[in-house]
Design a protein around this motif. Structure first.
Motif: not given
Length: 418
Positions: A258-280
């Motif tokens: 999204d255009l309200d995301v600030m990127v901090l590190k390279s994604f080059s090693k990430l593959r088929n990845t989703i991020g959790a928003q909340n966890f128990d």
């Protein structure tokens, strides 16, 4: 006797004329308020008649979101019964007519963002995208996609910084911003500083027909254009962006942010990845996922399931139903099944604070313990930070805040103020 009849006949036209003049004189002596009231009644009657005449034209827009059966028998049933709900009384009929007129107007306004290209043998979108990737393929290590289904005047400093931070961490990436408003002379001027500095970025208007072709989104989109899908109260542009990102990744592969995301590190090693928003905290399991950052291979089966879920369960009246909640629903169903290889990263990867805590990242509360610990966590564990623009767009960046620190370390031109 004959003479009397002739005299009476001669007088009668004058008597009639006299009566006519008297009536007209009386009529024009009435107060102006009477004529205003009469005109108002006539206009009300005319409006009611106009609404009633157009009412049955597209009853499906009034229908609640559902899974439409496209068989001929189902359609004939809808046609037979489409007038029944408007029979009780004229007041209900007028109210429903007005509601429908407003929905149709909103629907048409939303569909202005839907660009239909001429039916060429090869899509212009496909040709331009292919040329862009081929030209950049020698050094294009990561493909990024963004979408902007909004007016150009709303594309501001925050969105530009998102692009800056992406190239700061991925100088050899290729970025495609799918946007009709940015694919313009003014849009080219906005992105020119990146191109002039050697970064590979292109804005291109979406060809929804081509992008959705041969996916479950194709049927949904065709029904939307025909007026057979209730767009609902949530922004149609937002929901188009929800499905557009899925289809782009399914057809081309890469990373979406999204255009309200600030990127901090390279994604080059990430593959088929989703991020959790909340966890128990008790179980250590995620409780909600998000779709602001998605990284997937081309034609990944999970993307197919996401698009299918969107087409089958679309609801334009529930915020998040076709976005983050959709991702969560599908992943919870397929998790552990063979053939769906993907990784769910913890909230700290992309969402170190949720929408309720985003205000804290814009403040400097005399270096509070929470701020110090959060900054340490972000530097160590986060690939990106989602700013939850819906809840932070009006916030000012305070010098010394976490967002201010990120801007200083991730900017390219370093003259942008969020």
């Amino acid at each position: 006797m004959l003479h009397q009849m002739e005299e009476s006949t001669k007088r009668s036209p004058f008597s009639f004329l006299h009566i006519k003049r008297t009536m007209l004189s009386l009529f024009f002596s009435l107060p102006t308020s009477f004529f205003a009231l009469l005109l108002l009644l006539l206009l009300s009657y005319s409006a009611f008649t106009g609404f009633s005449l157009h009412l049955p034209k597209s009853p499906l827009i009034l229908s609640p979101p559902t899974l439409f059966n496209l068989s001929s028998s189902a359609n004939s049933s809808l046609v037979k019964n489409r007038h029944l709900s408007f029979l009780p009384n004229s007041t209900q009929s007028l109210s429903l007519s007005i509601q429908r007129a407003r929905r149709v107007k909103k629907h048409k306004r939303g569909l202005r963002s839907v660009r239909s290209e001429p039916h060429f043998p090869v899509s212009l979108f496909h040709s331009r995208l292919k040329a862009f990737f081929n030209t950049s393929s020698s050094s294009c290590k990561v493909r990024f996609f963004m979408t902007w289904i909004s007016p150009l005047e709303t594309f501001g400093d925050r969105e530009l910084f998102s692009v800056e931070s992406l190239f700061k961490s991925h100088p050899e990436a290729c970025l495609v911003i799918v946007s009709e408003s940015l694919d313009s002379h003014t849009g080219t001027r906005i992105l020119k500083p990146f191109v002039s500095n050697g970064f590979r970025v292109m804005a291109i208007a979406p060809d929804f027909g081509y992008i959705f072709k041969d996916t479950r989104a194709e049927t949904w989109f065709n029904r939307l254009k025909e007026g057979n899908v209730n767009p609902g109260e949530v922004s149609l542009g937002q929901n188009l962006s929800n499905v557009l990102r899925l289809a782009l990744l399914y057809k081309f592969g890469g990373a979406y942010i999204d255009l309200d995301v600030m990127v901090l590190k390279s994604f080059s090693k990430l593959r088929n990845t989703i991020g959790a928003q909340n966890f128990d905290a008790k179980t250590g399991q995620w409780s909600r996922l998000n779709n602001a950052v998605l990284i997937f291979d081309k034609k990944h089966p999970l993307l197919f399931k996401f698009i299918e879920e969107f087409a089958l369960t679309f609801d334009g009246n529930k915020w998040g139903h076709n976005g983050p909640y959709l991702i969560s629903r599908v992943v919870s169903r397929v998790n552990g099944r063979p053939g769906f290889n993907f990784t769910v990263l913890p909230p700290s990867a992309f969402y170190p604070v949720d929408w309720r805590g985003i205000t804290g990242l814009f403040r400097d509360e005399i270096r509070s313990k929470w701020l110090v610990n959060k900054m340490k966590q972000i530097r160590k564990e986060s690939f990106a930070v989602h700013l939850w623009n819906r809840h932070s767009r009006n916030l000012t960046v305070v010098k010394g805040s976490i967002v201010d620190s990120i801007i200083s370390s991730c900017c390219i031109f370093c003259n942008t103020q969020l």
